[in-house]
Design a protein around this motif. Sequence first.
Motif, short mmCIF file in Angstrom:
data_model
loop_
_atom_site.label_atom_id
_atom_site.label_comp_id
_atom_site.label_asym_id
_atom_site.label_seq_id
_atom_site.Cartn_x
_atom_site.Cartn_y
_atom_site.Cartn_z
N GLN A 24 0.07 -1.80 3.60
CA GLN A 24 0.02 -1.88 2.16
C GLN A 24 1.41 -2.15 1.59
OE1 GLN A 24 -0.84 1.74 -0.20
NE2 GLN A 24 -2.47 0.56 -1.15
N GLU A 25 2.42 -1.52 2.21
CA GLU A 25 3.79 -1.74 1.73
C GLU A 25 4.21 -3.18 1.97
OE1 GLU A 25 7.32 -0.92 -0.08
OE2 GLU A 25 5.56 0.39 0.08
N LYS A 28 2.72 -5.43 -0.70
CA LYS A 28 2.95 -5.03 -2.08
C LYS A 28 3.45 -6.21 -2.90
CE LYS A 28 5.33 -1.60 -4.90
NZ LYS A 28 6.26 -0.45 -4.90
N PRO A 32 1.52 -5.25 -9.55
CA PRO A 32 0.11 -5.33 -9.12
C PRO A 32 -0.79 -5.90 -10.19
CG PRO A 32 0.63 -3.10 -9.79
CD PRO A 32 1.92 -3.87 -9.88
N GLY A 42 4.92 -9.27 -0.11
CA GLY A 42 5.98 -8.28 -0.14
C GLY A 42 7.21 -8.63 0.64
N VAL A 177 -2.17 -2.45 -4.66
CA VAL A 177 -0.86 -2.90 -5.15
C VAL A 177 -0.53 -4.30 -4.65
CG1 VAL A 177 0.04 -0.56 -5.39
CG2 VAL A 177 0.31 -1.78 -3.20
N ASP A 178 -1.51 -5.02 -4.11
CA ASP A 178 -1.26 -6.35 -3.55
C ASP A 178 -1.51 -7.48 -4.55
OD1 ASP A 178 -3.99 -6.18 -3.73
OD2 ASP A 178 -4.38 -6.46 -1.59
#
Length: 275
Positions: A24-25, A28, A32, A42, A177-178
């Motif tokens: 997920q990080e 990111k 979002p 990210g 959060v993507d």
Amino acid sequence: MKKFISLLLIVFIHGCFLQTALAQEERKALVPLPSADDFSRGKDGWSFGLGLGIEYETAYEGSDEFGFEVDPAGAVQWRRGDDIFFWAGEALGWRGLRADTWLLEALVGFDEGREESDSKKGYLDGLGDNDEGFELVLQARRAFDADWRYWLVGRVVTGGNGNLGLFGVGRRFGDKVDGSGSEINLVVVYHDSKFANKDFGINAQQAAASGLNETSLGGGIRSFGINYDYRYFINDNWRIFGEVLYEHFTSDVRASPIARSNYEAEVGVGILYVF
């Protein structure tokens, strides 16, 4: 043995959560928000998205004619930290995140103007074609907190055809959060007299050629609007997007003979492949 098995389960569960958190990080987005395209997953460096969109929309500002239009979608982006530089269609720009709650954006875009042929029923005959030209767009969004659930937005569009301003509030739906999920914005749109007459004014020469009444508009509130953006990630590469827009004109705008409808509307869907 039971203790050993329990320990293995703890390590396995912890590893799964750690991998999920890391994934997920890594994915990111800068913010979002579905309306702020981010193909970087990210990571710093170049990213590229290419796709196709289809829109069902009004033929021109104030028109009561609707039609379908197919356009390419996507952008070339370069990210470094909290800044993204992009080239998307006829726009070249930058957006950056500051203090986790400020999203700033600046771009130069191309306005294709309006042509007499945009009305298939001949409602624009005698009005001539509006000039094409470049526009500078400056936008700022201020979130109430770092998760970007609610925010304020302000935008200024300026160029040779006058100035337009927008102010509104937004709300994000979904927890990822993507950049997937959806959002909605409620806005008030202002224009100066030059921008108003570009779309809805009729000078003496145009009035004589078209048979429409000569019309001159002043600056002020142009419309009240609502727009909804949606993004769904099928997998790491394929993405589906959609947008619905509705803009209701004020009485000053509706008084123009060009405004054959009280509103402008648009519905669009498309698909993207992110390389």
